[in-house]
Structures are given as C-alpha cells and as structure tokens.
Design a protein around this motif. Structure first.
Motif, PDB file in Angstrom:
ATOM      1  N   THR A   1      22.433   7.131 -33.098  1.00  0.00           N
ATOM      2  CA  THR A   1      23.750   7.040 -32.205  1.00  0.00           C
ATOM      3  C   THR A   1      23.782   6.588 -31.051  1.00  0.00           C
ATOM      4  N   PRO A   2      22.815   7.307 -30.152  1.00  0.00           N
ATOM      5  CA  PRO A   2      22.761   6.818 -28.859  1.00  0.00           C
ATOM      6  C   PRO A   2      22.428   5.356 -28.401  1.00  0.00           C
ATOM      7  N   VAL A   3      21.436   4.944 -29.362  1.00  0.00           N
ATOM      8  CA  VAL A   3      21.299   3.434 -29.324  1.00  0.00           C
ATOM      9  C   VAL A   3      22.602   2.459 -29.865  1.00  0.00           C
ATOM     10  N   LEU A   4      23.143   2.860 -30.464  1.00  0.00           N
ATOM     11  CA  LEU A   4      24.406   2.239 -31.057  1.00  0.00           C
ATOM     12  C   LEU A   4      25.378   2.099 -29.822  1.00  0.00           C
ATOM     13  N   GLY A   5      25.593   3.415 -29.247  1.00  0.00           N
ATOM     14  CA  GLY A   5      26.658   3.490 -28.374  1.00  0.00           C
ATOM     15  C   GLY A   5      26.211   2.749 -27.071  1.00  0.00           C
ATOM     16  N   LEU A   6      24.821   2.966 -26.555  1.00  0.00           N
ATOM     17  CA  LEU A   6      24.520   2.067 -25.466  1.00  0.00           C
ATOM     18  C   LEU A   6      24.744   0.515 -25.620  1.00  0.00           C
ATOM     19  N   ILE A   7      24.675  -0.082 -26.964  1.00  0.00           N
ATOM     20  CA  ILE A   7      24.906  -1.367 -26.916  1.00  0.00           C
ATOM     21  C   ILE A   7      26.224  -1.716 -27.193  1.00  0.00           C
ATOM     22  N   PHE A   8      27.191  -0.773 -27.970  1.00  0.00           N
ATOM     23  CA  PHE A   8      28.293  -1.391 -28.461  1.00  0.00           C
ATOM     24  C   PHE A   8      29.465  -0.730 -27.867  1.00  0.00           C
ATOM     25  N   ILE A   9      29.413   0.439 -27.463  1.00  0.00           N
ATOM     26  CA  ILE A   9      30.813   1.148 -26.685  1.00  0.00           C
ATOM     27  C   ILE A   9      31.123   0.334 -25.407  1.00  0.00           C
TER      28      ILE A   9
ATOM     29  N   LEU B   1      28.396   7.217 -38.463  1.00  0.00           N
ATOM     30  CA  LEU B   1      29.983   6.797 -38.342  1.00  0.00           C
ATOM     31  C   LEU B   1      30.554   7.803 -37.401  1.00  0.00           C
ATOM     32  N   VAL B   2      30.759   8.992 -37.795  1.00  0.00           N
ATOM     33  CA  VAL B   2      31.159  10.063 -37.226  1.00  0.00           C
ATOM     34  C   VAL B   2      30.840  10.376 -35.651  1.00  0.00           C
ATOM     35  N   GLU B   3      29.722  10.317 -35.382  1.00  0.00           N
ATOM     36  CA  GLU B   3      29.040  10.116 -34.119  1.00  0.00           C
ATOM     37  C   GLU B   3      29.169   9.072 -33.203  1.00  0.00           C
ATOM     38  N   PHE B   4      29.089   7.898 -33.730  1.00  0.00           N
ATOM     39  CA  PHE B   4      29.381   6.723 -32.983  1.00  0.00           C
ATOM     40  C   PHE B   4      30.857   6.517 -32.702  1.00  0.00           C
ATOM     41  N   CYS B   5      31.737   6.780 -33.816  1.00  0.00           N
ATOM     42  CA  CYS B   5      33.341   6.614 -33.547  1.00  0.00           C
ATOM     43  C   CYS B   5      33.772   7.610 -32.607  1.00  0.00           C
ATOM     44  N   ALA B   6      33.297   8.963 -32.869  1.00  0.00           N
ATOM     45  CA  ALA B   6      33.873   9.993 -31.849  1.00  0.00           C
ATOM     46  C   ALA B   6      33.408   9.574 -30.301  1.00  0.00           C
ATOM     47  N   GLN B   7      32.123   9.162 -29.951  1.00  0.00           N
ATOM     48  CA  GLN B   7      31.726   8.948 -28.646  1.00  0.00           C
ATOM     49  C   GLN B   7      32.475   7.742 -28.217  1.00  0.00           C
ATOM     50  N   ALA B   8      32.700   6.721 -28.852  1.00  0.00           N
ATOM     51  CA  ALA B   8      33.441   5.453 -28.337  1.00  0.00           C
ATOM     52  C   ALA B   8      34.936   5.853 -28.055  1.00  0.00           C
ATOM     53  N   CYS B   9      35.468   6.775 -29.138  1.00  0.00           N
ATOM     54  CA  CYS B   9      36.617   7.203 -28.838  1.00  0.00           C
ATOM     55  C   CYS B   9      37.032   8.011 -27.614  1.00  0.00           C
TER      56      CYS B   9
ATOM     57  N   THR C   1      28.305   9.963 -21.061  1.00  0.00           N
ATOM     58  CA  THR C   1      27.088   9.776 -21.883  1.00  0.00           C
ATOM     59  C   THR C   1      27.226   9.080 -23.093  1.00  0.00           C
ATOM     60  N   PRO C   2      26.380   8.170 -23.419  1.00  0.00           N
ATOM     61  CA  PRO C   2      26.303   7.445 -24.473  1.00  0.00           C
ATOM     62  C   PRO C   2      25.634   8.034 -25.847  1.00  0.00           C
ATOM     63  N   SER C   3      25.166   9.201 -25.607  1.00  0.00           N
ATOM     64  CA  SER C   3      24.415  10.128 -26.570  1.00  0.00           C
ATOM     65  C   SER C   3      25.198  10.545 -27.828  1.00  0.00           C
ATOM     66  N   GLY C   4      26.419  10.627 -27.475  1.00  0.00           N
ATOM     67  CA  GLY C   4      27.473  11.197 -28.604  1.00  0.00           C
ATOM     68  C   GLY C   4      27.027  12.501 -28.721  1.00  0.00           C
ATOM     69  N   LEU C   5      26.603  13.180 -28.044  1.00  0.00           N
ATOM     70  CA  LEU C   5      26.387  14.719 -28.007  1.00  0.00           C
ATOM     71  C   LEU C   5      27.475  15.419 -27.464  1.00  0.00           C
ATOM     72  N   GLN C   6      27.909  16.392 -27.924  1.00  0.00           N
ATOM     73  CA  GLN C   6      29.269  17.400 -27.438  1.00  0.00           C
ATOM     74  C   GLN C   6      28.821  18.179 -26.359  1.00  0.00           C
ATOM     75  N   GLY C   7      29.866  18.316 -25.383  1.00  0.00           N
ATOM     76  CA  GLY C   7      29.616  19.482 -24.462  1.00  0.00           C
ATOM     77  C   GLY C   7      28.872  19.044 -23.057  1.00  0.00           C
ATOM     78  N   TRP C   8      28.213  18.115 -23.076  1.00  0.00           N
ATOM     79  CA  TRP C   8      27.319  17.724 -21.756  1.00  0.00           C
ATOM     80  C   TRP C   8      28.192  17.021 -20.846  1.00  0.00           C
ATOM     81  N   ARG C   9      28.605  17.326 -19.729  1.00  0.00           N
ATOM     82  CA  ARG C   9      29.635  16.647 -18.815  1.00  0.00           C
ATOM     83  C   ARG C   9      28.702  15.612 -17.942  1.00  0.00           C
ATOM     84  N   SER C  10      29.393  14.370 -18.129  1.00  0.00           N
ATOM     85  CA  SER C  10      28.969  13.417 -17.258  1.00  0.00           C
ATOM     86  C   SER C  10      29.738  13.578 -15.997  1.00  0.00           C
TER      87      SER C  10
END
Length: 520
Positions: A49-57, A121-129, A433-442
């Motif tokens: 998910t982090p890799v996908l987010g880094l490329i597509f978000i 699917l959940v992690e990528f879509c949630a982070q992009a959203c 953050t493109p990691s898709g990980l919750q709670g960590w503030r950028s």
C-alpha cells in the motif's frame, strides 16, 4: 454557526476513515495469518500500500485539480475511493466464504490472495481519500486563520477516529447473539465499521464545495499525469494502444525529470535537517515495528495462540484473546498520545526541545526492551501505552525544530534555490504520509498546532516533504517477517524495535535543538 457546522461536516469523513484504518492495524496481520499466509509474506504485503500510494495518490490529486463538475472537483473522487473502502470492508470478513464459493478445491491460497487484495484496496483508497480531504479543507478554508482552525479540528477528529478504531476490536463482541449470527467477532466489527463509515460518507452530500472556489485555487499538481492527459488529447484519432503507449512514454519522461529535480533540491538540504531526518526515521521504524505487529506479538508470543488453528480450538481462542488485548493496549497508546499533545508545548517551554525529544526516544527504548523480554501481559500493555508519549513527540517536535532551523538565515537560504520551486506544487498543509497508516500526523495535521510556524514553511518547502518521507521507514520494517521466521519467535518484532530505538537515541544526540547549537 453555519461555518462551524460546515467545518464539522468536512471532517466527519476523515474521522470515519481513521476508524477503519485503526481497526485495520489491529486486524490485518491476524487476518492474513489466519488465511494461511506465512509471516514473511504477511509483512511484505503491508509494504504494498505505501508503494501504491507513493505512485498513484499524486496522480489522483492531479486529476481532481482539473476536474470540473456539478459536485465540485474533490467530492467525485472522494466518493469513488469511498466505494473502494466499502467494497474492501465487505470482502475482508467474508473472504473464506467467497473463496469456497469461487474455488472449493484451493481455498487456502485463494483466501490469502483475496484477503491481500481486499486489504490493499481498503488501505490505498482510505489513504488517497484522506489526502483529498486535506486538499478539500485547503480549498474551503483558504485564509490563514481559518486554515489553521480547520486543520486543528481535522487533527482532533482523526485522533478521535483512531481511538474508536482501536476500541472496537478490544471489546469482546463474540458473546453477543447478533455477532454470532453475523459470523463472529471480526465479521461484526467490520459490519460496525461499514455502517459507521457509510454514515460519515453521507455527510459529504451536505458540503457545498464551491464555497472556497472564489479564493486562490490550490493544486496538487503532478507533471506526469498532466503529460498523460495532454498526450491523450494530442492524439485523439490514433488507436488506443498507440495513444496509451505514447502517453506512457511521456509519463515516464516526466517522472524521470521530476526525480532529477527532487534530487537537485535535496542536495541543498542542510546537514542539520539530514540529522533530524535520520533520527526521525529510526524512531518511526521502532514505533512501526511495535504498532503494526503488536496484535500478532500478543496473540502468539504472550497468549501462545495459533492464528491458523481451527476457529473453535483453544489455540485459536487464545490467539483471538491476545489480539483483543493488543487492541486495548493500542487504544491506551492513542489516548496517551492525545493527552500528551495537549501539554507538549508547555513541556517544551519548561524543559526545552532537547530534553523532550530525547526523553521520548529513551522511553521508547525502555518500553521496547521490556516488551522484548517480559511475559507479563499487564506489563507489556502498560509499556505499549507509555509509547503514546513517544508518538506525540515524534508527531510534533520535528516540525517545531524545522521552524527553528528556518529562523536561521544560513539554514533557510537554501530554500530560495530555484530547484525547490519546481518539484511539486501542493496546498499548504496538504502533505500527508503515503503509508496508509492511521494516527500518525504529518506536517499537514500538526501544522496548525505548532506556534510560530508559518504555513509556507510547513506546506511549500522541501523540508517537510523530506520529514514526511521519514514515514517510508515502514518499508524496511516489512522485512521483519523473515527475521521472525528465521528465529521462530514473534519476539523478534519487539527486539527489532529495541534495536531501532537504540539507533534513534544515538542519532538524536546529534540533532540541533536550539539557537545556541545553530551558532556552533
């Protein structure tokens, strides 16, 4: 009153997304292991998910910049991505049933593959959203003061979502008749998440997105996607395969150009910022090693459970009990982090940034050391909760120090380099953050809470992007599954976190914390 209501409606969806992502942090590793996936492949899956987010978000953000429609430019993309989240939330708890329906002869590998796809699917879509929600906040609240207030509310709502997301799996729902009817603990929790997220999503229909359109339009411009669109427009009469090939070549060329500009920009980053980056990177590697794999560590290591055992066996029940206790510990960690965030500015003023930052790393080292060797569930739970202080420090102090560095003329002069202004154009406070990980503030989420920091420093320079990329330290942590299989012990997760904490403490001693240090 209308403005406050509007601000609350915009941030409710962010809260719902955070709930889903926090619950996913607890359940995703156990679900993948229960489906028969090996430990090493499970950890590697969390790097997808982090890799996908880094490329597509960034590309999705660019597409939303140019979109024009009756529902605004952000909401159509938010709704489409939310459908992906809802679809994944339905597949995850029903993966076994769907696998038996699709392929009765090969249920194990099919179930693992289906779970992996649904998780991504959940992690990528949630982070992009979430990223688009930040851009929407910048669109709707363009003024400095209202922008600061908007992101303060956003940070509060996401913290609330993180607490709820950790709390749901901590409750034993399996004894409730409705949970048994739905298929057990995890199926019931994911049903709750679906209903909660759907309710949060419906609030976006009440948002008048064009309210901020009169001000300056801030963008998430990304040259590669612009090139892709322009290429398709230049060759409208060519066959689709050729158009796609030409667009892909242009996109690759633009990506290479962007990487060259990023490299040229980062060459000018001062040494003091690189020192902070390295310390931050190892600190987050330790924190991620704890948070991502804490449920598996508790279930297998302390409760002696087996995730792949029969659902009614004592070993599986012990594992599930360990997962619930891990969720409770992460809930306490989130609560401690929120409480500390209310006091951290006072602590910095009283003790100084050096003592606060180092104390956070020392506490992390102490906690991970105890968790590595202790067999006491109570002790491990307390130590996990204590790391909430470290989490708060890592979310705020680095960007406070960044503001200090920019106050020095010699340090900040590099930011006028022309290379920096051509890398990306992003809205103030839209970094995430493109990691898709919750709670960590950028910086996006804490920027409005740091006194003395201008929005231009937190939103437009390369330094925050460099610190945000420190969150990509989650990628090396994904290799920990191989270490666990090699040592045949899930305590390797905590031992690795302890090693990362030690390295973080060593590099933290080289970080510049005050004006006096800058003059040396």
């Amino acid at each position: 009153t209308h403005a406050r209501t509007h601000l609350l409606l915009v941030n409710i969806l962010s809260c719902g997304l955070e709930v889903c992502m926090a619950a996913g942090t607890v359940y995703i590793p156990p679900l993948l292991l229960e489906a028969g996936m090996e430990e090493r492949y499970m950890t590697m899956m969390l790097a997808v998910t982090p890799v996908l987010g880094l490329i597509f978000i960034p590309m999705i953000g660019s597409a939303s910049d140019s979109w024009r429609g009756r529902f605004g430019r952000r909401r159509p993309f938010i709704w489409m991505l939310s459908l992906g989240v809802l679809l994944g939330l339905q597949i995850i708890p029903q993966a076994r049933s769907l696998t038996l329906l699709i392929s009765p002869q090969h249920p194990h590998w099919m179930e693992a593959a289906l779970q992996a796809v649904a998780v991504c699917l959940v992690e990528f879509c949630a982070q992009a959203c979430l990223t688009l929600m930040l851009a929407l906040l910048s669109d709707l609240f363009p003024g400095d003061e209202e922008n600061r207030k908007a992101f303060s509310v956003n940070s509060l709502m996401m913290s609330l979502g993180g607490c709820l997301g950790f709390l749901f799996p901590a409750v034993d729902w399996s004894q409730k008749p409705i949970a048994a009817y739905m298929g057990g603990q995890k199926a019931f929790v994911y049903t709750l998440l679906t209903l909660l997220f759907l309710g949060c999503l419906l609030t976006t229909t009440c948002i008048t997105e064009e309210a901020g359109a009169k001000g300056e339009r801030k963008t998430l411009a990304h040259p590669p996607l612009k090139s892709l669109r322009s290429s398709c427009c230049l060759f409208p009469f060519l066959p689709w395969p050729r158009r796609f090939r030409d667009a892909l070549c242009r996109c690759a060329s633009e990506c290479l150009s962007v990487l060259c500009r990023v490299y040229a920009a980062y060459k000018h980053v001062p040494q003091v910022i690189w020192r902070l980056f390295v310390a931050e990177m190892f600190s987050w590697m330790a924190v991620m090693s704890v948070m991502l794999f804490f449920a598996d560590f508790m279930g297998e290591g302390l409760y002696q459970g087996v995730p792949s055992a029969d659902p009614e066996s004592p070993e599986r029940k012990s594992y599930d009990e360990g997962v619930r206790m891990a969720s409770l510990a992460l809930f306490l960690q989130c609560v401690v982090s929120v409480l500390c965030s209310m006091l951290i500015n006072r602590w910095v003023a009283l003790l100084g940034a050096r003592q606060v930052y180092r104390s956070g790393v020392v506490i992390l080292l102490l906690a991970t050391t105890i968790m590595s060797v202790s067999d006491s569930v109570t002790m491990v739970t307390v130590m996990a909760a204590v790391t909430g202080y470290t989490l708060c420090v890592l979310q705020v102090l680095p960007y406070t120090l960044l503001c200090l560095y920019h106050s020095d003329r010699q340090v900040s002069s590099y930011s006028h380099c022309s290379a920096l202004s051509t890398v990306y154009t992003v809205p103030a406070n839209s970094l995430d953050t493109p990691s898709g990980l919750q709670g960590w503030r950028s910086p996006a989420k804490v920027g409005g809470l740091i006194p003395g920091c201008s929005q231009s420093i937190l939103g437009q320079d390369t330094d925050p992007q460099l610190l945000s990329s420190a969150y990509l330290q989650v990628l090396p942590a994904m290799c920990l599954g191989s270490i666990v299989q090699l040592t045949n012990s899930v305590r390797a997760y905590m031992a690795s976190a302890c090693c990362f904490s030690l390295l973080a403490l060593l590099f933290a001693s080289r970080v510049v914390y005050s004006d006096a240090d800058l003059q040396r």
